[in-house]
Design a protein around this motif. Sequence first.
Motif, PDB file in Angstrom:
ATOM      1  N   THR A  73      28.668   7.657 -16.259  1.00  0.00           N
ATOM      2  CA  THR A  73      28.297   6.299 -16.613  1.00  0.00           C
ATOM      3  C   THR A  73      27.396   6.324 -17.837  1.00  0.00           C
ATOM      4  OG1 THR A  73      28.428   5.532 -14.322  1.00  0.00           O
ATOM      5  CG2 THR A  73      27.156   4.189 -15.845  1.00  0.00           C
ATOM      6  N   PRO A  74      27.884   5.966 -19.019  1.00  0.00           N
ATOM      7  CA  PRO A  74      27.019   5.905 -20.196  1.00  0.00           C
ATOM      8  C   PRO A  74      26.103   4.688 -20.150  1.00  0.00           C
ATOM      9  CG  PRO A  74      29.270   5.277 -20.766  1.00  0.00           C
ATOM     10  CD  PRO A  74      29.296   5.724 -19.340  1.00  0.00           C
ATOM     11  N   ASN A  75      24.840   4.890 -20.534  1.00  0.00           N
ATOM     12  CA  ASN A  75      23.866   3.812 -20.605  1.00  0.00           C
ATOM     13  C   ASN A  75      23.563   3.371 -22.023  1.00  0.00           C
ATOM     14  OD1 ASN A  75      23.327   3.631 -17.798  1.00  0.00           O
ATOM     15  ND2 ASN A  75      21.942   5.385 -17.915  1.00  0.00           N
ATOM     16  N   ALA A  76      23.756   4.271 -22.994  1.00  0.00           N
ATOM     17  CA  ALA A  76      23.413   3.966 -24.381  1.00  0.00           C
ATOM     18  C   ALA A  76      24.312   4.784 -25.291  1.00  0.00           C
ATOM     19  CB  ALA A  76      21.946   4.280 -24.655  1.00  0.00           C
ATOM     20  N   ILE A  77      24.454   4.336 -26.538  1.00  0.00           N
ATOM     21  CA  ILE A  77      25.317   5.020 -27.491  1.00  0.00           C
ATOM     22  C   ILE A  77      24.735   4.888 -28.885  1.00  0.00           C
ATOM     23  CG2 ILE A  77      26.798   2.993 -27.875  1.00  0.00           C
ATOM     24  CD1 ILE A  77      29.169   5.020 -28.066  1.00  0.00           C
ATOM     25  N   PHE A  78      24.979   5.898 -29.719  1.00  0.00           N
ATOM     26  CA  PHE A  78      24.596   5.850 -31.126  1.00  0.00           C
ATOM     27  C   PHE A  78      25.805   6.278 -31.944  1.00  0.00           C
ATOM     28  CE2 PHE A  78      22.677   6.757 -35.129  1.00  0.00           C
ATOM     29  CZ  PHE A  78      21.539   5.972 -35.183  1.00  0.00           C
ATOM     30  N   SER A  79      26.221   5.416 -32.863  1.00  0.00           N
ATOM     31  CA  SER A  79      27.353   5.696 -33.734  1.00  0.00           C
ATOM     32  C   SER A  79      26.847   6.318 -35.020  1.00  0.00           C
ATOM     33  CB  SER A  79      28.128   4.405 -34.037  1.00  0.00           C
ATOM     34  OG  SER A  79      29.255   4.673 -34.854  1.00  0.00           O
ATOM     35  N   LEU A 130      19.839   9.692 -18.050  1.00  0.00           N
ATOM     36  CA  LEU A 130      19.398   9.483 -19.425  1.00  0.00           C
ATOM     37  C   LEU A 130      19.633   8.021 -19.764  1.00  0.00           C
ATOM     38  CD1 LEU A 130      20.874  12.690 -21.102  1.00  0.00           C
ATOM     39  CD2 LEU A 130      18.491  12.286 -20.444  1.00  0.00           C
ATOM     40  N   TYR A 131      18.653   7.389 -20.447  1.00  0.00           N
ATOM     41  CA  TYR A 131      18.703   5.949 -20.639  1.00  0.00           C
ATOM     42  C   TYR A 131      18.874   5.493 -22.086  1.00  0.00           C
ATOM     43  CZ  TYR A 131      16.901   5.896 -15.871  1.00  0.00           C
ATOM     44  OH  TYR A 131      16.743   6.086 -14.521  1.00  0.00           O
ATOM     45  N   ALA A 132      18.475   6.308 -23.049  1.00  0.00           N
ATOM     46  CA  ALA A 132      18.512   5.847 -24.440  1.00  0.00           C
ATOM     47  C   ALA A 132      18.676   7.030 -25.372  1.00  0.00           C
ATOM     48  CB  ALA A 132      17.233   5.076 -24.780  1.00  0.00           C
ATOM     49  N   VAL A 133      19.210   6.753 -26.574  1.00  0.00           N
ATOM     50  CA  VAL A 133      19.442   7.795 -27.568  1.00  0.00           C
ATOM     51  C   VAL A 133      19.220   7.205 -28.951  1.00  0.00           C
ATOM     52  CG1 VAL A 133      21.942   7.315 -27.632  1.00  0.00           C
ATOM     53  CG2 VAL A 133      21.079   9.560 -28.365  1.00  0.00           C
ATOM     54  N   ASP A 134      18.663   8.020 -29.857  1.00  0.00           N
ATOM     55  CA  ASP A 134      18.408   7.575 -31.223  1.00  0.00           C
ATOM     56  C   ASP A 134      18.581   8.756 -32.159  1.00  0.00           C
ATOM     57  OD1 ASP A 134      17.772   5.937 -33.340  1.00  0.00           O
ATOM     58  OD2 ASP A 134      15.596   6.015 -33.015  1.00  0.00           O
TER      59      ASP A 134
END
Length: 288
Positions: A73-79, A130-134
Amino acid sequence: APAESLIAVSFNSSTSGYVIAQRFVLDPARYSFYYATRTASTNLYRTSDGGISWRNVFASSAHENPFFGSFDTPNAIFSLDDTTAVAVGWSSKYINLHPGSYPFVGVVLRTTDGGAHWNRTEGPPLGGALYAVDFPSKQVGFAVGDYGTVLRTTDGGITWSSCVTGTTQSVHRLSFPDANHGLVSGANGELLATSNGGSTWQVNSMPGGRNLICATFASATTGLVLEAMGDSALYPGADWGDPTHDTYLMFRTSDGGASWMQQGSVVTPYNLNGIVFRDAQRGIAVGN
């Protein structure tokens, strides 16, 4: 069918981006939210025409209960660019972890072909989501989650290492204006700041000791954080409870997170979920 809730978005250009959508179906006959979840699904959609059209590039689903089964289950994504993106979240396939841990393990999903295929990496070793990525650059990135977890990559998300943060509180949001300076916010009023790319962290405790729902850097020195003092402090993003309790304190730093001063408070009938500042003066907060 129930509508999907859009929980995350990331665009690398004016035309290319992703959104994460989740759907939960509840059975009122069951006695709690977790056990009442009859089906759950998470979908990742991609656009290459600025949001005019979207296609599903990743789907996960579970039956009966999100605690059991095997799904990511993804919670966040960074393109990062038109072909490369990194998503973070959790997997439910591990339910027999060490005593006291969540029945989840953090997961990182990475694509290099615009979402057609996803490579999977698990972490952190103690479990938890894991909740966020930057990514402040195409090579350097950070992800945050349960147990005070902060992960760092220097190869565009292929491999990750753990940062020693000095806290075991769950952390949910992060903001890195460059590869050295960053803010990480989480539970019980704890706010982490680094000025050397995550090698060391300063742990600050905001007055009130409630959930810090979001933190953002407008520059390497100027940052802001929102602390939820009412119902949203217990259930970030929820849309129930007495609206008069939705009080938020705003704190500001001008020295890269070394010290913080309260800038005022906001009382709103809405739950605020995020804040971003374009520069030291102009910003926007959003919620539901």
